[in-house]
Design a protein around this motif. Structure first.
Motif: not given
Lengths: 112, 116
Positions: A33, A35, A42-43, A45, A48, A55-56, A97, A101, B35, B97-98, B101-104, B106-107
């Motif tokens: 990934y 970022y 904020p962080l 993305l 991916v 994929v993203e 996925e 991370q 997380f 839960n996609k 891609g594990n799209k995080l 964040f705050g």
């Protein structure tokens, strides 16, 4: 050996330059990934990759071009950037996925 | 759309005090992951914990503990007997839960400053 490494750690470039950021993971992960961490946001993305396939793409401008030649390496090619692109760029990897991370130390980019 | 809110932007404590970081999230998914990450001055995000939405048991790891309350959509983090090395920015994050891609998400992070 640290799990996720990034080079360079600091980069200063002009708006007309072309440079690349490199990320390498030594964890045997299959997903990677990019970022962006700006001072006042904020962080976010950016991209991916899973099993070397993108994929993203999170609506990132075309002046950022990722490349994933194999599951251990990820690049971010930069060209004609803007000063607002100055930020900390973080790379991460995960087993797949859906796994947690793990992040690298980041590249601090300054665009003049 | 999913959202993570960390209302506290900065917390300052004296060493050995306890500090609790708040995290409130929004999601439409019934299956999701939460997380916490720590970002010391060096910049690297350090993974602390991952919790799935079906596991509401609180967790303790050394001086760290987490309180997951699904009813209030909160996932708070407490550092007990804080130390100077705990000074960092702490991020709470949410992943739906996609399949691809594990799209995080964040705050905004909470900066913790522990003074000696």
């Amino acid at each position: 050996e640290t799990g996720v490494t990034q080079t360079p750690r600091h980069l200063v470039m002009g708006m007309t330059n072309k440079k690349s950021l490199k990320c390498e993971q030594h964890l045997g992960h299959n997903a990677m990934y990019w970022y962006k961490q700006s001072a006042k946001k904020p962080l976010e993305l950016m991209f991916v990759y899973s099993l070397e396939e993108r994929v993203e793409n999170n609506s990132v401008p075309s002046r950022f071009s990722p490349e994933c030649p194999n599951s251990s390496h990820l690049f971010l090619h930069l060209h004609t950037l803007q000063p607002e692109d100055s930020a900390l760029y973080l790379c991460a990897s995960s087993h797949n996925e859906r796994s947690s991370q793990y992040f690298g130390p980041g590249t601090r980019l300054t665009v003049l | 759309a999913q959202k993570v809110t960390q209302a506290q932007t900065e917390i300052s404590v004296v060493e050995k005090e306890d500090v609790t970081l708040d995290c409130v999230y929004e999601t439409r998914d019934t299956t999701y992951y939460l997380f916490w990450y720590k970002q010391p001055p060096s910049g690297e995000l350090v993974f602390l914990i991952r919790r799935n939405s079906f596991d509401e048991q609180n967790e303790i790891s050394g001086r760290y503990s987490w309180n997951f309350q699904k009813s209030t959509s909160s996932f708070n983090f407490t550092i007990t007997a804080s130390q100077v090395v705990d000074s960092a920015v702490y991020f709470c994050a949410l992943s739906e839960n996609k399949a691809a891609g594990n799209k995080l998400t964040f705050g905004g992070g909470t900066r913790v400053l522990v003074k000696p």
